[in-house]
Design a protein around this motif. Structure first.
Motif, PDB file in Angstrom:
ATOM      1  N   PRO A  99       0.847  -1.203   0.000  1.00  0.00           N
ATOM      2  CA  PRO A  99       0.000   0.000   0.000  1.00  0.00           C
ATOM      3  C   PRO A  99       0.879   1.247   0.000  1.00  0.00           C
ATOM      4  O   PRO A  99       2.049   1.190   0.386  1.00  0.00           O
ATOM      5  CB  PRO A  99      -0.794  -0.125   1.302  1.00  0.00           C
ATOM      6  N   PRO A 100       0.326   2.380  -0.422  1.00  0.00           N
ATOM      7  CA  PRO A 100       1.120   3.610  -0.418  1.00  0.00           C
ATOM      8  C   PRO A 100       1.493   4.007   1.015  1.00  0.00           C
ATOM      9  O   PRO A 100       0.767   3.709   1.962  1.00  0.00           O
ATOM     10  CB  PRO A 100       0.206   4.643  -1.068  1.00  0.00           C
ATOM     11  N   ILE A 101       2.610   4.696   1.154  1.00  0.00           N
ATOM     12  CA  ILE A 101       3.049   5.161   2.471  1.00  0.00           C
ATOM     13  C   ILE A 101       2.156   6.334   2.870  1.00  0.00           C
ATOM     14  O   ILE A 101       1.990   7.284   2.090  1.00  0.00           O
ATOM     15  CB  ILE A 101       4.530   5.596   2.436  1.00  0.00           C
ATOM     16  N   PRO A 102       1.574   6.289   4.074  1.00  0.00           N
ATOM     17  CA  PRO A 102       0.689   7.383   4.508  1.00  0.00           C
ATOM     18  C   PRO A 102       1.420   8.733   4.526  1.00  0.00           C
ATOM     19  O   PRO A 102       2.620   8.815   4.818  1.00  0.00           O
ATOM     20  CB  PRO A 102       0.266   6.970   5.922  1.00  0.00           C
ATOM     21  N   ALA A 103       0.686   9.798   4.255  1.00  0.00           N
ATOM     22  CA  ALA A 103       1.253  11.146   4.182  1.00  0.00           C
ATOM     23  C   ALA A 103       1.940  11.533   5.491  1.00  0.00           C
ATOM     24  O   ALA A 103       2.998  12.181   5.477  1.00  0.00           O
ATOM     25  CB  ALA A 103       0.166  12.159   3.823  1.00  0.00           C
ATOM     26  N   ALA A 104       1.383  11.163   6.621  1.00  0.00           N
ATOM     27  CA  ALA A 104       1.980  11.514   7.919  1.00  0.00           C
ATOM     28  C   ALA A 104       3.361  10.876   8.074  1.00  0.00           C
ATOM     29  O   ALA A 104       4.282  11.511   8.604  1.00  0.00           O
ATOM     30  CB  ALA A 104       1.065  11.083   9.056  1.00  0.00           C
ATOM     31  N   ILE A 105       3.521   9.662   7.598  1.00  0.00           N
ATOM     32  CA  ILE A 105       4.818   8.986   7.689  1.00  0.00           C
ATOM     33  C   ILE A 105       5.816   9.672   6.761  1.00  0.00           C
ATOM     34  O   ILE A 105       6.964   9.915   7.129  1.00  0.00           O
ATOM     35  CB  ILE A 105       4.694   7.489   7.345  1.00  0.00           C
ATOM     36  N   LEU A 106       5.388  10.004   5.538  1.00  0.00           N
ATOM     37  CA  LEU A 106       6.275  10.709   4.608  1.00  0.00           C
ATOM     38  C   LEU A 106       6.721  12.048   5.192  1.00  0.00           C
ATOM     39  O   LEU A 106       7.895  12.429   5.081  1.00  0.00           O
ATOM     40  CB  LEU A 106       5.580  10.918   3.264  1.00  0.00           C
ATOM     41  N   LYS A 107       5.794  12.750   5.830  1.00  0.00           N
ATOM     42  CA  LYS A 107       6.124  14.037   6.443  1.00  0.00           C
ATOM     43  C   LYS A 107       7.125  13.840   7.583  1.00  0.00           C
ATOM     44  O   LYS A 107       8.089  14.604   7.721  1.00  0.00           O
ATOM     45  CB  LYS A 107       4.843  14.702   6.965  1.00  0.00           C
ATOM     46  N   SER A 108       6.947  12.791   8.377  1.00  0.00           N
ATOM     47  CA  SER A 108       7.874  12.507   9.476  1.00  0.00           C
ATOM     48  C   SER A 108       9.262  12.168   8.956  1.00  0.00           C
ATOM     49  O   SER A 108      10.270  12.633   9.500  1.00  0.00           O
ATOM     50  CB  SER A 108       7.357  11.332  10.319  1.00  0.00           C
ATOM     51  N   LEU A 109       9.326  11.366   7.900  1.00  0.00           N
ATOM     52  CA  LEU A 109      10.623  11.008   7.324  1.00  0.00           C
ATOM     53  C   LEU A 109      11.335  12.239   6.764  1.00  0.00           C
ATOM     54  O   LEU A 109      12.555  12.375   6.909  1.00  0.00           O
ATOM     55  CB  LEU A 109      10.444   9.947   6.242  1.00  0.00           C
ATOM     56  N   GLU A 110      10.587  13.132   6.148  1.00  0.00           N
ATOM     57  CA  GLU A 110      11.184  14.358   5.617  1.00  0.00           C
ATOM     58  C   GLU A 110      11.697  15.230   6.757  1.00  0.00           C
ATOM     59  O   GLU A 110      12.779  15.816   6.672  1.00  0.00           O
ATOM     60  CB  GLU A 110      10.169  15.128   4.757  1.00  0.00           C
ATOM     61  N   TYR A 111      10.953  15.315   7.848  1.00  0.00           N
ATOM     62  CA  TYR A 111      11.398  16.085   9.006  1.00  0.00           C
ATOM     63  C   TYR A 111      12.699  15.511   9.560  1.00  0.00           C
ATOM     64  O   TYR A 111      13.643  16.249   9.848  1.00  0.00           O
ATOM     65  CB  TYR A 111      10.319  16.106  10.089  1.00  0.00           C
ATOM     66  N   ARG A 113      14.927  13.769   7.993  1.00  0.00           N
ATOM     67  CA  ARG A 113      15.992  14.010   7.033  1.00  0.00           C
ATOM     68  C   ARG A 113      16.515  15.439   7.122  1.00  0.00           C
ATOM     69  O   ARG A 113      17.716  15.689   7.038  1.00  0.00           O
ATOM     70  CB  ARG A 113      15.498  13.724   5.608  1.00  0.00           C
ATOM     71  N   THR A 114      15.619  16.396   7.308  1.00  0.00           N
ATOM     72  CA  THR A 114      16.026  17.804   7.322  1.00  0.00           C
ATOM     73  C   THR A 114      16.429  18.309   8.709  1.00  0.00           C
ATOM     74  O   THR A 114      16.911  19.420   8.834  1.00  0.00           O
ATOM     75  CB  THR A 114      14.904  18.703   6.769  1.00  0.00           C
ATOM     76  N   HIS A 115      16.246  17.519   9.735  1.00  0.00           N
ATOM     77  CA  HIS A 115      16.628  17.900  11.100  1.00  0.00           C
ATOM     78  C   HIS A 115      17.479  16.788  11.709  1.00  0.00           C
ATOM     79  O   HIS A 115      16.992  16.002  12.524  1.00  0.00           O
ATOM     80  CB  HIS A 115      15.383  18.134  11.962  1.00  0.00           C
ATOM     81  N   SER A 120      24.851  14.430  15.591  1.00  0.00           N
ATOM     82  CA  SER A 120      25.299  14.331  14.212  1.00  0.00           C
ATOM     83  C   SER A 120      25.707  15.701  13.673  1.00  0.00           C
ATOM     84  O   SER A 120      26.659  15.821  12.934  1.00  0.00           O
ATOM     85  CB  SER A 120      24.187  13.765  13.325  1.00  0.00           C
ATOM     86  N   ARG A 121      25.022  16.766  14.110  1.00  0.00           N
ATOM     87  CA  ARG A 121      25.346  18.116  13.632  1.00  0.00           C
ATOM     88  C   ARG A 121      26.708  18.575  14.153  1.00  0.00           C
ATOM     89  O   ARG A 121      27.430  19.261  13.470  1.00  0.00           O
ATOM     90  CB  ARG A 121      24.272  19.101  14.071  1.00  0.00           C
ATOM     91  N   GLN A 122      27.036  18.177  15.381  1.00  0.00           N
ATOM     92  CA  GLN A 122      28.295  18.607  15.981  1.00  0.00           C
ATOM     93  C   GLN A 122      29.437  17.684  15.589  1.00  0.00           C
ATOM     94  O   GLN A 122      30.589  17.986  15.859  1.00  0.00           O
ATOM     95  CB  GLN A 122      28.162  18.643  17.488  1.00  0.00           C
ATOM     96  N   GLY A 123      29.149  16.554  14.987  1.00  0.00           N
ATOM     97  CA  GLY A 123      30.185  15.618  14.604  1.00  0.00           C
ATOM     98  C   GLY A 123      30.747  14.850  15.783  1.00  0.00           C
ATOM     99  O   GLY A 123      31.836  14.279  15.703  1.00  0.00           O
ATOM    100  N   GLN A 124      30.063  14.885  16.914  1.00  0.00           N
ATOM    101  CA  GLN A 124      30.535  14.174  18.106  1.00  0.00           C
ATOM    102  C   GLN A 124      29.589  13.038  18.412  1.00  0.00           C
ATOM    103  O   GLN A 124      28.380  13.189  18.341  1.00  0.00           O
ATOM    104  CB  GLN A 124      30.596  15.106  19.302  1.00  0.00           C
ATOM    105  N   GLY A 125      30.127  11.929  18.763  1.00  0.00           N
ATOM    106  CA  GLY A 125      29.309  10.789  19.141  1.00  0.00           C
ATOM    107  C   GLY A 125      29.529  10.447  20.601  1.00  0.00           C
ATOM    108  O   GLY A 125      30.494  10.881  21.222  1.00  0.00           O
ATOM    109  N   ARG A 126      28.644   9.746  21.167  1.00  0.00           N
ATOM    110  CA  ARG A 126      28.781   9.286  22.550  1.00  0.00           C
ATOM    111  C   ARG A 126      29.284   7.868  22.561  1.00  0.00           C
ATOM    112  O   ARG A 126      28.883   7.052  21.750  1.00  0.00           O
ATOM    113  CB  ARG A 126      27.433   9.341  23.275  1.00  0.00           C
ATOM    114  N   PHE A 127      30.147   7.592  23.497  1.00  0.00           N
ATOM    115  CA  PHE A 127      30.657   6.234  23.651  1.00  0.00           C
ATOM    116  C   PHE A 127      30.210   5.651  24.945  1.00  0.00           C
ATOM    117  O   PHE A 127      30.071   6.122  25.928  1.00  0.00           O
ATOM    118  CB  PHE A 127      32.174   6.181  23.549  1.00  0.00           C
TER     119      PHE A 127
END
Length: 127
Positions: A99-111, A113-115, A120-127
């Motif tokens: 079935p097609p992916i629901p619009a709410a899921i597509l919107k969440s995936l786009e969010y 991806r863009t946030h 990840s933004r700082q390039g630092q990971g936790r160990f």
């Protein structure tokens, strides 16, 4: 009522026997095969009851082809496919599709991806 039921069952049985005898009497109308020393191959066939197929490839590495036949309801079923290191890839109108992916899921995936995540933004990971 009983006579009608018996006649209906008899007619259905005769129709099934005729369909089966048609397929049982099918003959190969065409068959071609080519196998080369490098492992590549190709074949094709066609029968008198409407079944046809063809495939080509390199043994153990890659193949592509197609098959066609008529379903009991008379519908033409056609399948094309390829197979390689990534698996078997069939395509045909008769195959189920998700079935097609629901619009709410597509919107969440786009969010997402863009946030990117704060770490990840700082390039630092936790160990």
């Amino acid at each position: 009522m009983n006579k009608f039921f018996v006649l209906a069952v008899a007619a259905l049985a005769i129709a099934c026997v005729q369909a089966d005898s048609f397929d049982a009497a099918a003959e190969t109308r065409e068959y071609k095969s080519d196998l080369k020393e490098d492992g590549s191959y190709a074949y094709q066939y066609q029968t008198s009851n409407g079944i046809a197929g063809q495939e080509s490839g390199v043994g153990g590495y890659y193949a592509s082809g197609s098959n066609a036949y008529y379903a009991p309801d008379g519908q033409l079923i056609q399948l094309t496919y390829s197979a390689d290191a990534n698996g078997f890839h069939p395509a045909g109108a008769h195959l189920p599709t998700p079935p097609p992916i629901p619009a709410a899921i597509l919107k969440s995936l786009e969010y997402i991806r863009t946030h990117p995540h704060q770490e990840s933004r700082q390039g630092q990971g936790r160990f």
